[in-house]
Write an enzyme that holds these catalytic residues in place. Structure first.
Site, PDB file in Angstrom:
ATOM      1  CD1 TRP A  61      -2.519   1.743   0.330  1.00 49.69           C
ATOM      2  CD2 TRP A  61      -2.501   1.561   2.561  1.00 49.69           C
ATOM      3  NE1 TRP A  61      -3.432   2.648   0.844  1.00 49.69           N
ATOM      4  CE2 TRP A  61      -3.441   2.548   2.200  1.00 49.69           C
ATOM      5  CE3 TRP A  61      -2.316   1.253   3.914  1.00 49.69           C
ATOM      6  CZ2 TRP A  61      -4.194   3.247   3.153  1.00 49.69           C
ATOM      7  CZ3 TRP A  61      -3.068   1.940   4.855  1.00 49.69           C
ATOM      8  CH2 TRP A  61      -3.997   2.925   4.476  1.00 49.69           C
TER       9      TRP A  61
HETATM   10  C1  LIG Z   1      -5.554   7.289   3.856  1.00 51.71           C
HETATM   11  C2  LIG Z   1      -6.611   7.856   4.734  1.00 51.71           C
HETATM   12  C3  LIG Z   1      -6.458   9.116   5.280  1.00 51.71           C
HETATM   13  C4  LIG Z   1      -7.426   9.638   6.132  1.00 51.71           C
HETATM   14  N1  LIG Z   1      -7.209  10.879   6.662  1.00 51.71           N
HETATM   15  C5  LIG Z   1      -8.084  11.376   7.549  1.00 51.71           C
HETATM   16  C6  LIG Z   1      -7.836  12.630   8.188  1.00 51.71           C
HETATM   17  O1  LIG Z   1      -6.833  13.313   7.936  1.00 51.71           O
HETATM   18  N2  LIG Z   1      -8.729  13.064   9.100  1.00 51.71           N
HETATM   19  C7  LIG Z   1      -9.846  12.353   9.432  1.00 51.71           C
HETATM   20  O2  LIG Z   1     -10.590  12.793  10.318  1.00 51.71           O
HETATM   21  N3  LIG Z   1     -10.125  11.174   8.828  1.00 51.71           N
HETATM   22  C8  LIG Z   1      -9.264  10.664   7.906  1.00 51.71           C
HETATM   23  N4  LIG Z   1      -9.534   9.455   7.295  1.00 51.71           N
HETATM   24  C9  LIG Z   1     -10.753   8.712   7.652  1.00 51.71           C
HETATM   25  C10 LIG Z   1     -10.582   7.889   8.923  1.00 51.71           C
HETATM   26  O3  LIG Z   1      -9.248   7.514   9.061  1.00 51.71           O
HETATM   27  C11 LIG Z   1     -11.466   6.645   8.880  1.00 51.71           C
HETATM   28  O4  LIG Z   1     -12.784   7.018   8.595  1.00 51.71           O
HETATM   29  C12 LIG Z   1     -11.458   5.890  10.211  1.00 51.71           C
HETATM   30  O5  LIG Z   1     -10.140   5.686  10.635  1.00 51.71           O
HETATM   31  C13 LIG Z   1     -12.166   4.551  10.072  1.00 51.71           C
HETATM   32  O6  LIG Z   1     -12.077   3.815  11.255  1.00 51.71           O
HETATM   33  P1  LIG Z   1     -12.543   2.287  11.300  1.00 51.71           P
HETATM   34  O7  LIG Z   1     -12.307   1.831  12.685  1.00 51.71           O
HETATM   35  O8  LIG Z   1     -13.887   2.131  10.752  1.00 51.71           O
HETATM   36  O9  LIG Z   1     -11.570   1.527  10.283  1.00 51.71           O
HETATM   37  P2  LIG Z   1     -10.029   1.113  10.481  1.00 51.71           P
HETATM   38  O10 LIG Z   1      -9.336   2.047  11.386  1.00 51.71           O
HETATM   39  O11 LIG Z   1      -9.482   0.899   9.137  1.00 51.71           O
HETATM   40  O12 LIG Z   1     -10.134  -0.276  11.238  1.00 51.71           O
HETATM   41  C14 LIG Z   1     -10.545  -1.471  10.636  1.00 51.71           C
HETATM   42  C15 LIG Z   1      -9.700  -2.592  11.234  1.00 51.71           C
HETATM   43  O13 LIG Z   1     -10.275  -3.856  10.946  1.00 51.71           O
HETATM   44  C16 LIG Z   1      -9.253  -4.748  10.566  1.00 51.71           C
HETATM   45  N5  LIG Z   1      -9.872  -5.800   9.753  1.00 51.71           N
HETATM   46  C17 LIG Z   1     -10.413  -5.679   8.514  1.00 51.71           C
HETATM   47  N6  LIG Z   1     -10.913  -6.863   8.104  1.00 51.71           N
HETATM   48  C18 LIG Z   1     -10.696  -7.744   9.108  1.00 51.71           C
HETATM   49  C19 LIG Z   1     -10.989  -9.131   9.279  1.00 51.71           C
HETATM   50  N7  LIG Z   1     -11.605  -9.843   8.339  1.00 51.71           N
HETATM   51  N8  LIG Z   1     -10.609  -9.736  10.435  1.00 51.71           N
HETATM   52  C20 LIG Z   1      -9.978  -9.024  11.407  1.00 51.71           C
HETATM   53  N9  LIG Z   1      -9.681  -7.712  11.290  1.00 51.71           N
HETATM   54  C21 LIG Z   1     -10.037  -7.084  10.158  1.00 51.71           C
HETATM   55  C22 LIG Z   1      -8.261  -3.880   9.832  1.00 51.71           C
HETATM   56  O14 LIG Z   1      -6.992  -4.486   9.750  1.00 51.71           O
HETATM   57  C23 LIG Z   1      -8.289  -2.612  10.670  1.00 51.71           C
HETATM   58  O15 LIG Z   1      -7.381  -2.678  11.745  1.00 51.71           O
HETATM   59  C24 LIG Z   1      -8.591   8.904   6.416  1.00 51.71           C
HETATM   60  C25 LIG Z   1      -8.761   7.640   5.861  1.00 51.71           C
HETATM   61  C26 LIG Z   1      -7.780   7.108   5.024  1.00 51.71           C
HETATM   62  C27 LIG Z   1      -7.974   5.755   4.440  1.00 51.71           C
HETATM   63  S1  SF4 Z   2       4.121  -1.838   5.909  1.00 52.75           S
HETATM   64 FE1  SF4 Z   2       5.585  -1.659   4.237  1.00 52.75          FE
HETATM   65  S2  SF4 Z   2       5.206  -3.462   2.948  1.00 52.75           S
HETATM   66 FE2  SF4 Z   2       3.445  -3.258   4.298  1.00 52.75          FE
HETATM   67  S3  SF4 Z   2       1.977  -2.054   3.065  1.00 52.75           S
HETATM   68 FE3  SF4 Z   2       3.104  -0.583   4.341  1.00 52.75          FE
HETATM   69  S4  SF4 Z   2       4.819   0.097   3.034  1.00 52.75           S
HETATM   70 FE4  SF4 Z   2       3.998  -1.779   2.095  1.00 52.75          FE
END
Ligand SMILES: Cc1cc2nc3c(=O)[nH]c(=O)nc-3n(C[C@H](O)[C@H](O)[C@H](O)COP(=O)(O)OP(=O)(O)OC[C@H]3O[C@@H](n4cnc5c(N)ncnc54)[C@H](O)[C@@H]3O)c2cc1C
Ligand code: SF4
Ligand code: SF4
Lengths: 103, 567
Positions: A41
């Site tokens: 990623w």
């Molecule tokens: C690149 C990026 C930048 C962002 N920047 C901002 C920002 O600047 N400000 C802001 O307010 N918001 C930002 N956001 C939005 C915010 O980060 C997300 O909306 C929020 O973090 C989502 O939280 P979550 O707990 O739903 O998901 P996540 O934090 O992604 O948690 C999901 C978790 O579930 C786990 N998981 C998935 N599938 C499985 C499975 N089958 N079994 C076990 N575990 C699993 C994953 O590994 C992960 O740890 C950003 C989002 C992204 C993607």
């Molecule tokens: S931890 Fe390193 S190898 Fe894994 S997705 Fe992030 S940049 Fe790629």
């Protein structure tokens, strides 16, 4: 997007393999390898974890990558990002984690 | 791994089981422990230090109630941005928790920009600046410091255990070895995030995973809910992000930080012409490109040297590849405008409103199963702080289930799950020449969604006819993925097969939802060419529920803030 691991520099500590959110890195013998670089990623989590500076981030050619490499060393509250330009020139940017982004 | 290989079965029981140790999941675990003496088990696919959306860091707290604003004004803003399709009750209860969550994060060590009087320096009424590079390690450290939380890492959850519409727990497999986990609890929180990888990405070659949303969030939570018959909402509201081309890095920092305007190739500022909602701003860029005035840029040329440097630093704290690109090419933002593009569509309930249909307390239609964060529907624009706030609400609601007896999973249920996993490992008697790999099937799925269900390649446009074709092709792919046993080498390959199955399940629902909304509500996110206008007859939620193997569409009236919604 992907990472590159320099054999010989890597000590095989396994920290990068433990932290990757896609579990993409494995230890093979005494060094880390990324088996499916196209699944990376580009989050740089592994690069931040590496104590040896063996791990670098680069941009794939398909997204305009020119061959530069980026590593980072964490010291106390400072992140030293080091970019090696395609021609080998280094450039360093230090970031203090205790200071907020201004933008 | 071979078909005769023996599965080790490990059983773990807890009070509160959290699926996904991301933003919402970690925060819910902490909240639960503050309010109860019970035990929590977090089942996480990777390592909670950097898993999920927060891996690389975030730029800002996007949802905050600044002085002079109120939770109700946030509700009004978010609902208007969603063109009315949002739940007032969910938005209000989420908004009320935002500032509490931010304060808590500051206590955990998050660095927040302050003004001279020591108050958070809020920008635009709902946004505060932080150093978000280490937000996930800070959260993970707090979780690790709580002795009543057990963290089970490197396990992928793939199926709920449900009996009589009551949740008992979930099945998971190790990503490293053939171990089937049977996890049981009195209450379960689904916090697995949203879904990337349904549509062909911006750069489908080597850099196919250089996408905005984490490619490792594969929609497991949505798919498990769909298969278990939970009611789901608003999958037709896909999120398409406006991003820096190639690196898919955020654009907000450029737009807000240095006031960079969107300009077309003629140098004309076009952003005011199209309206200011998230989808309208995107629509502007898409239209300029479509009408031959692309490529489009954020105009950064002319910023000061200091601003140039600050931007490079800011991107290192959230999207380091962007800074690498600037520096290795010598074309930093002061030197060259930054080209922008729309991404492929994602399903992400923290930005739009797709996901579980929950009651005001965040309980799904399956008793004892809660949802929070990107996997929970009805509540757009929650972002990081809103995911925390929802995690808090869900954890507090789960407390009411703690008097229940710990459920017991029958041996027959466990053996069924084991047989299901083995069915993937069964080698076909004769490997046919045209048998396709998981990667090939995934690519085919993304191509189908791209062409027939409104991806980048079709300009985000679709029609009744194209959706019907998409549904048929996805159905055939799902069949192939389930019946054409794949030559699997190890546990990891099995995880990838399960992820493909999740995505195909979700694609099917997304297509059905797109077809059910016979209008165009969010022009940037997608255009129904048979119904190109907004139609107020669709001021309602489109929900779905699987019954006897068939997806049933339900229309639900809008819910306002102040109301308590119960199933
Ligand atoms: C690149 C990026 C930048 C962002 N920047 C901002 C920002 O600047 N400000 C802001 O307010 N918001 C930002 N956001 C939005 C915010 O980060 C997300 O909306 C929020 O973090 C989502 O939280 P979550 O707990 O739903 O998901 P996540 O934090 O992604 O948690 C999901 C978790 O579930 C786990 N998981 C998935 N599938 C499985 C499975 N089958 N079994 C076990 N575990 C699993 C994953 O590994 C992960 O740890 C950003 C989002 C992204 C993607
Ligand atoms: S931890 Fe390193 S190898 Fe894994 S997705 Fe992030 S940049 Fe790629
Ligand atoms: S963290 Fe660095 S030294 Fe340790 S295994 Fe990974 S690449 Fe090698």
């Amino acid at each position: 997007m992907s990472i590159e691991i320099t054999r010989g520099v890597c000590t095989g500590c396994g920290k990068c393999a433990a932290v990757c959110p896609g579990s993409l890195i494995k230890l093979a013998g005494d060094a880390a390898v990324i088996e499916r670089p196209e699944r990376c990623w580009g989050c740089a989590s592994c690069v931040k974890e590496c104590p040896a500076g063996a791990m670098a981030l680069y941009l794939g050619e398909d997204i305009g990558g020119l061959g530069g490499r980026m590593t980072v060393k964490c010291e106390g509250g400072l992140l030293h990002w080091r970019i090696t330009m395609p021609d080998g020139t280094p450039k360093t940017i230090a970031i203090d984690s205790r200071v907020s982004n201004r933008y | 791994m071979n078909p005769e290989m023996k599965w080790e079965i490990k059983k773990l029981t807890t009070d509160f089981l959290i699926l996904g140790g991301g933003t919402a999941g970690c925060y819910a675990a902490l909240t639960f422990c503050e309010h109860s003496g019970g035990h929590v088990l977090i089942a996480e696919k990777a390592n909670i230090k950097r898993s999920g959306c927060l891996a690389a860091g975030v730029n800002a707290i996007n949802a905050y109630i600044a002085p002079g604003k109120t939770p109700r004004s946030y509700v009004d803003y978010a609902r208007a941005d969603a063109e009315g399709i949002a739940r007032g009750d969910l938005l209000l209860t989420m908004s009320e928790g935002l500032n509490r969550a931010v304060r808590k994060l500051e206590e955990l060590g998050l660095v927040i920009l302050k003004d001279e009087s020591g108050r958070y320096a809020a920008r635009g009424g709902r946004n505060i600046k932080i150093n978000g590079e280490n937000i996930k390690p800070l959260l993970a450290r707090a979780v690790a410091g709580q002795p009543r939380i057990t963290i089970l890492e490197r396990v992928s959850v793939f199926e709920y255990i449900v009996r009589d519409n009551r949740i008992l727990g979930a099945f998971a497999i190790s990503v490293d070895e053939p171990v089937l986990y049977v996890l049981t609890a009195k209450a379960v929180l689904c916090a697995t995030g949203g879904a990337a990888g349904l549509y062909k990405p911006n750069s489908p070659g080597f850099s196919r995973h250089k996408m905005w949303y984490p490619p490792f969030n594969t929609g497991a939570g949505y798919a498990m809910g769909i298969r278990a018959g939970a009611e789901m909402t608003t999958f037709e509201m896909r999120f398409v992000a406006l991003r820096c081309k190639d690196t898919i890095a955020p654009t907000g920092t450029l737009a807000q930080g240095v006031s960079a305007k969107q300009v077309n190739t003629l140098g004309e500022v076009y952003e005011q012409q199209y309206g200011l909602t998230t989808s309208q701003r995107l629509y502007g860029t898409l239209t300029e490109n479509r009408e031959g005035r692309g490529p489009c840029y954020l105009r950064t040329v002319g910023i000061t040297a200091e601003q140039d440097e600050d931007l490079q630093k800011a991107y290192l704290n959230m999207a380091p590849s962007q800074t690498l690109k600037w520096i290795e090419s010598g074309r930093t933002p002061a030197v060259a405008n930054v080209e922008i593009a729309g991404t492929e569509p994602y399903i992400v309930g923290g930005h739009t409103a797709s996901g579980y249909w929950v009651d005001t307390k965040r309980e799904t239609t399956i008793r004892g199963l809660f949802a929070a964060g990107d996997v929970a529907g009805g509540c757009p624009q929650k972002y990081v702080s809103g995911a925390f706030a929802e995690g808090e609400i869900a954890a507090k609601s789960a407390l009411s289930h703690m008097d229940a007896a710990t459920p017991v999973v029958w041996e027959t249920e466990i053996q069924k799950a084991r047989r299901f996993l083995e069915s993937f490992l069964r080698q076909p008697s004769k490997k046919s020449v045209d048998q396709r790999s998981v990667d090939q099937l995934e690519e085919e799925m993304q191509a189908v969604m791209d062409e027939y269900a409104g991806g980048i390649g079709s300009g985000y446009r679709y029609s009744e006819q194209s959706l019907a074709a998409a549904a048929e092709k996805i159905r055939a792919l799902a069949e192939e993925a389930e019946t054409n046993a794949l030559a699997l080498a190890d546990a990891r390959a099995l995880v990838y097969s399960l992820e493909l199955r999740e995505r195909l399940t979700l694609c099917n629902s997304v297509i059905a939802h797109l077809a059910a909304r016979k209008e165009t509500r969010w022009p940037g996110f997608g255009e129904n060419t048979d119904y190109p206008e907004r139609n107020d007859a669709y001021n309602l939620y489109i929900n779905s529920k699987r019954e006897n193997g068939k997806l049933k569409i339900l229309f639900r009236p809008l819910v306002k803030e102040g109301e308590i919604y119960e199933h």
